[in-house]
Design a protein around this motif. Structure first.
Motif, mmCIF file in Angstrom:
data_model
loop_
_atom_site.group_PDB
_atom_site.id
_atom_site.type_symbol
_atom_site.label_atom_id
_atom_site.label_comp_id
_atom_site.label_asym_id
_atom_site.label_seq_id
_atom_site.Cartn_x
_atom_site.Cartn_y
_atom_site.Cartn_z
ATOM 1 N N LEU A 88 0.823 -1.208 0.000
ATOM 2 C CA LEU A 88 0.000 0.000 0.000
ATOM 3 C C LEU A 88 0.858 1.259 0.000
ATOM 4 C CD1 LEU A 88 -2.837 -0.860 2.560
ATOM 5 C CD2 LEU A 88 -3.129 -0.375 0.124
ATOM 6 N N ALA A 89 1.962 1.219 0.751
ATOM 7 C CA ALA A 89 2.770 2.422 0.942
ATOM 8 C C ALA A 89 3.746 2.679 -0.192
ATOM 9 C CB ALA A 89 3.541 2.322 2.262
ATOM 10 N N GLY A 90 4.125 1.649 -0.941
ATOM 11 C CA GLY A 90 5.121 1.897 -1.982
ATOM 12 C C GLY A 90 5.407 0.725 -2.896
ATOM 13 N N LEU A 91 4.498 -0.252 -2.938
ATOM 14 C CA LEU A 91 4.694 -1.452 -3.753
ATOM 15 C C LEU A 91 5.977 -2.180 -3.349
ATOM 16 C CD1 LEU A 91 3.463 -0.202 -7.247
ATOM 17 C CD2 LEU A 91 2.218 -1.563 -5.556
ATOM 18 N N THR A 92 6.719 -2.707 -4.319
ATOM 19 C CA THR A 92 7.855 -3.559 -4.004
ATOM 20 C C THR A 92 9.132 -2.735 -3.821
ATOM 21 O OG1 THR A 92 8.330 -3.896 -6.346
ATOM 22 C CG2 THR A 92 6.857 -5.470 -5.301
ATOM 23 N N THR A 93 10.182 -3.414 -3.378
ATOM 24 C CA THR A 93 11.492 -2.793 -3.226
ATOM 25 C C THR A 93 12.352 -3.125 -4.449
ATOM 26 O OG1 THR A 93 11.930 -4.693 -1.773
ATOM 27 C CG2 THR A 93 11.580 -2.561 -0.728
ATOM 28 N N SER A 94 13.532 -2.507 -4.534
ATOM 29 C CA SER A 94 14.375 -2.610 -5.722
ATOM 30 C C SER A 94 15.067 -3.969 -5.819
ATOM 31 C CB SER A 94 15.436 -1.506 -5.718
ATOM 32 O OG SER A 94 16.408 -1.733 -6.715
ATOM 33 N N GLU A 95 14.682 -4.747 -6.845
ATOM 34 C CA GLU A 95 15.319 -6.052 -7.023
ATOM 35 C C GLU A 95 16.785 -5.914 -7.416
ATOM 36 O OE1 GLU A 95 14.954 -9.896 -9.949
ATOM 37 O OE2 GLU A 95 13.092 -9.160 -9.026
ATOM 38 N N ILE A 96 17.122 -4.865 -8.155
ATOM 39 C CA ILE A 96 18.524 -4.679 -8.545
ATOM 40 C C ILE A 96 19.386 -4.468 -7.300
ATOM 41 C CG2 ILE A 96 20.119 -3.111 -9.707
ATOM 42 C CD1 ILE A 96 18.081 -2.758 -11.897
ATOM 43 N N ASN A 97 18.933 -3.625 -6.386
ATOM 44 C CA ASN A 97 19.674 -3.430 -5.138
ATOM 45 C C ASN A 97 19.785 -4.721 -4.349
ATOM 46 O OD1 ASN A 97 19.754 -0.775 -5.892
ATOM 47 N ND2 ASN A 97 18.699 0.016 -4.092
ATOM 48 N N GLU A 98 18.680 -5.460 -4.302
ATOM 49 C CA GLU A 98 18.671 -6.706 -3.533
ATOM 50 C C GLU A 98 19.559 -7.768 -4.171
ATOM 51 O OE1 GLU A 98 14.157 -5.682 -1.975
ATOM 52 O OE2 GLU A 98 14.466 -7.299 -3.429
ATOM 53 N N ARG A 99 19.608 -7.787 -5.496
ATOM 54 C CA ARG A 99 20.524 -8.699 -6.183
ATOM 55 C C ARG A 99 21.976 -8.330 -5.873
ATOM 56 N NH1 ARG A 99 19.147 -11.804 -10.785
ATOM 57 N NH2 ARG A 99 16.889 -11.998 -11.089
ATOM 58 N N ALA A 100 22.265 -7.020 -5.867
ATOM 59 C CA ALA A 100 23.628 -6.584 -5.553
ATOM 60 C C ALA A 100 24.030 -7.016 -4.149
ATOM 61 C CB ALA A 100 23.735 -5.071 -5.702
ATOM 62 N N VAL A 101 23.125 -6.844 -3.190
ATOM 63 C CA VAL A 101 23.417 -7.264 -1.821
ATOM 64 C C VAL A 101 23.655 -8.774 -1.760
ATOM 65 C CG1 VAL A 101 22.402 -7.569 0.465
ATOM 66 C CG2 VAL A 101 22.275 -5.350 -0.668
ATOM 67 N N PHE A 102 22.819 -9.544 -2.455
ATOM 68 C CA PHE A 102 23.004 -10.999 -2.435
ATOM 69 C C PHE A 102 24.373 -11.390 -2.974
ATOM 70 C CE2 PHE A 102 22.945 -14.964 -4.882
ATOM 71 C CZ PHE A 102 22.858 -15.853 -3.815
#
Length: 484
Positions: free
Chosen positions: A357-371
């Motif tokens: 509701l507040a902002g949909l999903t988070t950045s998959e590119i950022n999350e891939r970089a962290v992984f």
């Protein structure tokens, strides 16, 4: 003139006059309300025991929002002018507090601020002694840049849609496996990824609180959290924390008096003190939360910099009453903006609903970089080097600060920060904010105690980032000049 009805200590009805609020005047409405009520209380126009109008009555009488009234009452509680009783309202507590003036409540245009862009942008020319990030070279630039380049090779098929609502599945699986191995049993579906820890706190407050709820925080504690709690219309109540942990007598009193909805706590390497709760204190805290039925939000973003075996509320509780918040901003880079919430299977769906509701999903590119960064072989060695650098920087910082007469207000157990100062009590002419403003003009960003506290500080102290304070002649020269 509008009037609301309140009652004095004897129960007699009193007419509450409309305050004079000048919306064109510099300073917030909250500042004006707090100053006006403080003057009424200290001038004996409102006697001890007088019941204040309800939040809605006050808002209607003075033409302001209920959020403004909640924050005003919250500040008056922290000043000791008001007290609250569950189900009964707010009451005048004392008449011996100096009324804050409008001038005292308003920072000047060159005043340092806890949310100042310079403290977060990283592009200022000022020395970031009070900042919450490390120099890029301390993080291991090669590892991070390699991870970012790898993440940019995202398959074309993943460019459709918004990504998984819970966050990049592979990173959630990695986090769940790591937590299960090192701390507590956790499934990937119990992990919700966020835009950093502050976003996680926001989602938790949106999900579990409503305006007027009491939220317990450590005092001193994380500065942004205090502002966020007030933004949601909740009442922040501070529980003193010092060298030896939480003040449990104060915690019991406040829990019994205010019936809090939740409490935020740094179990290890607390910001700004750098101290950690003992196993016994963590067990006791869980017992208090159980007794008074409130949630514990464990701010665990410094866990990887702590010693193995340090207390973990989530591990002790098994995510029944504890919500664990994590982040990679202290071990990789704050630019990546990836955090996490670990919670029970019953709570995660509601947190996920609020996230969407507040902002949909988070950045998959950022999350891939962290992984790619945390799963790479060099990551653990990088953390070991980082901890060693912080240990050396911390000791040097304490030694350097001693040269200008500053001592730690608590001996840190590890991590990024040393909070230190002078023992003399603050004055109007010499306090943390005044000195921080002078430092800003000298090109130095300091973080004064006022950023982190709900109570008035008993001494003048600052939070120092050991990566920038350990070997900085300009900082020592400035502090020595101030102390002379």
């Amino acid at each position: 003139m509008k009037e609301a009805v309140t009652h004095d200590v004897d129960g007699d009805a009193l007419a509450w006059p409309q305050l004079t609020i000048d919306r064109s005047k510099r300073g917030s409405l909250v500042d004006q309300i707090v100053a006006s009520i403080a003057l009424l209380v200290n001038g004996r126009d409102l006697r001890v025991g007088t019941k204040m109008p309800s939040v809605r009555q006050f808002a209607k009488c003075n033409g302001v929002s209920t959020f403004t009234v909640v924050e005003s009452y919250d500040r008056l509680l922290n000043l000791g002018l008001l007290s609250s009783r569950r189900g009964s309202g707010f009451f005048v507590t004392r008449n011996d507090v100096v009324a804050p003036t409008q001038a005292a409540l308003q920072p000047g245009p060159t005043s340092i601020d806890a949310l100042a862009p310079d403290l977060y942008s990283g592009v200022s020319d000022a020395l970031p002694v009070g900042a919450g990030w490390l120099p890029p070279e301390w993080y291991g630039e090669t590892t991070i840049l390699d991870a970012v380049r790898h993440a940019m090779k995202i398959p074309a098929s993943r460019l459709r849609g918004y990504g998984h609502p819970l966050g990049f599945p592979t990173l959630r699986q990695h986090l769940a496996a790591t937590l299960s191995e090192e701390l507590f049993a956790c499934e990937p579906d119990q992990v919700l990824l966020t835009h950093g820890a502050t976003h996680a706190f926001d989602l938790i407050l949106r999900t579990l609180t409503k305006p007027g709820d009491t939220v317990l925080v450590e005092d001193p504690g994380y500065s942004n959290l205090l502002s966020l709690i007030r933004h949601h219309g909740c009442i922040a109540v501070g529980i003193p924390r010092g060298e030896h942990g939480l003040d449990f007598d104060a915690l019991m009193r406040q829990a019994a008096a205010t019936h809090p909805k939740l409490m935020f706590v740094n179990t290890v390497l607390q910001n700004p003190l750098g101290t950690s709760l003992s196993q016994a204190q963590a067990h006791r805290l869980l017992g208090v939360a159980e007794q008074f039925d409130f949630w514990l939000v464990e701010d665990d973003i410094y866990r990887e910099l702590a010693s193995r075996g340090d207390a973990s509320l989530a591990a002790m509780d098994g995510l029944r009453r504890v919500i664990r918040v994590g982040s990679f901003s202290k071990t990789l880079s704050p630019v990546l903006r990836v955090g996490s919430i670990c919670a029970s299977n019953t709570l995660i769906p509601e947190l996920l609903r609020i996230k969407m509701l507040a902002g949909l999903t988070t950045s998959e590119i950022n999350e891939r970089a962290v992984f790619h960064a945390v799963s790479a072989r060099p990551y653990k060695r990088m953390i070991e080097r980082l901890v060693a650098q912080l240990d050396q920087g911390r000791e040097r910082t304490i030694e350097r600060l001693a040269q200008v007469g500053m001592t730690p207000i608590a001996r840190p157990r590890g991590g990024m920060f040393v909070s230190a100062g002078w023992s003399a009590p603050p004055t109007v002419q010499r306090n943390g904010r005044v000195i921080a403003d002078l430092a800003l003009k000298a090109g130095i960003l300091l973080a004064p105690s006022e950023f982190f506290m709900l109570r008035p500080p008993e001494s003048v102290w600052f939070r120092f980032n050991v990566a920038y304070a350990a070997d900085t002649p300009a900082l020592l020269a400035f502090l020595k000049a101030i102390d002379d």
